[in-house]
Design a protein around this motif. Structure first.
Motif, PDB file in Angstrom:
ATOM      1  N   ARG A 186       0.635  -1.211  -0.058  1.00 57.19           N
ATOM      2  CA  ARG A 186      -0.040   0.107   0.062  1.00 57.19           C
ATOM      3  C   ARG A 186       0.994   1.170  -0.049  1.00 57.19           C
ATOM      4  O   ARG A 186       0.602   2.112  -0.790  1.00 57.19           O
ATOM      5  CB  ARG A 186      -1.101   0.088   1.306  1.00 57.19           C
ATOM      6  N   ASP A 220       0.708   3.923  -3.022  1.00 57.21           N
ATOM      7  CA  ASP A 220       0.163   5.346  -2.529  1.00 57.21           C
ATOM      8  C   ASP A 220       1.231   6.282  -2.893  1.00 57.21           C
ATOM      9  O   ASP A 220       1.180   7.327  -3.545  1.00 57.21           O
ATOM     10  CB  ASP A 220       0.108   5.603  -1.124  1.00 57.21           C
ATOM     11  N   GLY A 247       0.989   6.853  -6.593  1.00 63.42           N
ATOM     12  CA  GLY A 247      -0.245   7.242  -7.426  1.00 63.42           C
ATOM     13  C   GLY A 247      -1.022   6.219  -8.173  1.00 63.42           C
ATOM     14  O   GLY A 247      -1.761   6.480  -9.086  1.00 63.42           O
ATOM     15  N   ALA A 289      -6.742  -0.695  -3.067  1.00 65.23           N
ATOM     16  CA  ALA A 289      -7.585   0.502  -2.332  1.00 65.23           C
ATOM     17  C   ALA A 289      -8.907  -0.048  -2.064  1.00 65.23           C
ATOM     18  O   ALA A 289      -9.501   0.280  -0.918  1.00 65.23           O
ATOM     19  CB  ALA A 289      -7.769   1.481  -3.560  1.00 65.23           C
ATOM     20  N   ALA A 324      -6.422   8.753  -6.398  1.00 67.81           N
ATOM     21  CA  ALA A 324      -4.787   8.252  -6.002  1.00 67.81           C
ATOM     22  C   ALA A 324      -3.666   9.129  -6.497  1.00 67.81           C
ATOM     23  O   ALA A 324      -2.887   9.525  -5.745  1.00 67.81           O
ATOM     24  CB  ALA A 324      -4.790   6.993  -6.656  1.00 67.81           C
ATOM     25  N   ALA A 330      -3.847  12.398  -4.230  1.00 69.70           N
ATOM     26  CA  ALA A 330      -3.228  11.866  -3.031  1.00 69.70           C
ATOM     27  C   ALA A 330      -1.810  11.862  -2.909  1.00 69.70           C
ATOM     28  O   ALA A 330      -0.865  12.569  -1.997  1.00 69.70           O
ATOM     29  CB  ALA A 330      -3.854  10.791  -2.349  1.00 69.70           C
ATOM     30  N   ARG A 331      -1.109  11.350  -4.113  1.00 69.28           N
ATOM     31  CA  ARG A 331       0.206  11.298  -4.069  1.00 69.28           C
ATOM     32  C   ARG A 331       0.802  12.766  -4.348  1.00 69.28           C
ATOM     33  O   ARG A 331       1.871  12.954  -3.775  1.00 69.28           O
ATOM     34  CB  ARG A 331       0.625  10.646  -5.516  1.00 69.28           C
TER      35      ARG A 331
END
Ligand SMILES: Nc1nc2c(ncn2[C@@H]2O[C@H](COP(=O)(O)OP(=O)(O)OP(=O)(O)O)[C@@H](O)[C@H]2O)c(=O)[nH]1
Ligand SMILES: [Zn+2]
Ligand SMILES: [Zn+2]
Ligand SMILES: [Zn+2]
Length: 295
Positions: free
Chosen positions: A93, A97, A100, A204, A288, A291-292
């Motif tokens: 994970r 993460d 991305g 995810a 994703a 968030a990266r």
């Protein structure tokens, strides 16, 4: 019941090559007399010795039964296996993460249409997203070959006697695939509604595929799987006119075990529901990537 006894260890192949397991198989089994029987007396008005209509081997603390093994020992083995798995899943994970990468774990009974859906999904996304596929099956490279025919990179994991993918296998496959940043990773788990529910791969979301030929009561019979999933694809809806399957009841049953589960009715053959499924995937990919960029 591989999550309690560790079956299949040492039989994994990734891309046809043997995978050395980092964990040891479960230890020696001690034989003990089982402490629970289904025969008993009780003092209501028809006091007698009788058996009930169901024998529930899932009622103990381990939620399962293995011949000759105590519940306490099973609970310990399961905890050890799952905690080791969870640490590999966290590594996966973290990697996903940081890069991305939006990863989905497709779980279902055998033959619900996972590979067909994947092929159609990849074709529909043509070139819009970079993606890769990890295929899990006990034997054969068939599903990975079906994916590769679309032009997408796919790696087969053969689990041998094992009935699920675990996070260690997936981590090894991720390294071998050399995933692109900001891409989509689709993982097709071994067709089995039981064990894949317990094993976090670092994905995810788990996506449960239920096909309309399997019965509306599947979510009630295999609640762990539908509880672990965030999305259910009710597939083969093109067949509904020929069946007595009640799609509303199937959805209601899924929500009984998991009130938050999202449901999309699909047909990999007619294309029904594909737009909604593709929108759901693309929204996840955007999240994703976003968030990266924050970290
Ligand atoms: N009518 C209909 N048939 C479908 C649909 N999706 C898949 N199938 C058929 O169902 C059968 C099994 O499909 P697969 O895609 O191999 O299923 P799977 O879940 O990948 O199977 P395993 O990997 O063996 O677990 C094939 O004959 C498919 O053509 C669908 O939406 N409608
Ligand atoms: Zn009675
Ligand atoms: Zn398949
Ligand atoms: Zn299993």
């Amino acid at each position: 019941m591989c999550n309690v006894c560790g079956c299949g260890a040492g039989e994994t192949l990734i891309g046809g090559h043997a995978l050395k397991q980092a964990r040891k198989p479960a230890g020696q089994v001690q034989y003990r007399v089982h402490d629970k029987t289904a025969i008993h007396t009780h003092d209501h008005d028809h006091d007698h010795v009788h058996t009930h209509d169901a024998i529930d081997f899932g009622a103990g603390p381990a939620g399962a039964h293995a011949p000759g093994m105590s519940q306490a020992r099973m609970v310990k083995i399961e905890r050890d296996i799952l905690s080791k798995n969870d640490s590999y899943a966290e590594e996966n994970r973290g990697y996903l993460d940081a890069h991305g990468i939006f990863a989905l774990n497709l779980v279902s009974s055998p033959g619900s249409g996972k590979t067909t859906l994947l092929v159609k999904t990849i074709e529909a996304l043509h070139g819009e997203l970079r993606l890769a596929v990890i295929e899990g099956d006990q034997q054969t490279d068939n599903d990975a070959a079906r994916i590769r025919a679309t032009g997408a990179p796919a790696l087969q994991i053969n689990t041998g006697k094992g009935c699920h993918l675990d996070a260690y296998m997936v981590g090894r496959a991720m390294q071998q695939l050399k995933l692109d940043d900001d891409s989509l990773l689709l993982i097709e788990n071994v067709g089995n509604l039981v064990c894949p529910a317990s094993f976090d791969l670092g994905e995810a979301h788990k996506v449960a595929i239920l096909s309309v030929t399997e019965g509306e009561d599947k979510p009630l019979k295999y609640p762990d799987m539908f509880r672990a999933a965030d999305l259910m694809l009710l597939n083969k809806c093109d067949l509904l006119p020929y069946l007595t399957f009640d799609a509303d009841l199937a959805e209601a049953n899924a929500r009984r075990v998991n009130p938050n589960i999202q449901v999309i009715r699909t047909s990999a053959t007619s294309g029904e529901g594909m737009d909604e499924w593709l929108r759901w995937i693309k929204a996840g990919c955007r999240k994703a990537v976003a968030a990266r960029q924050v970290v």
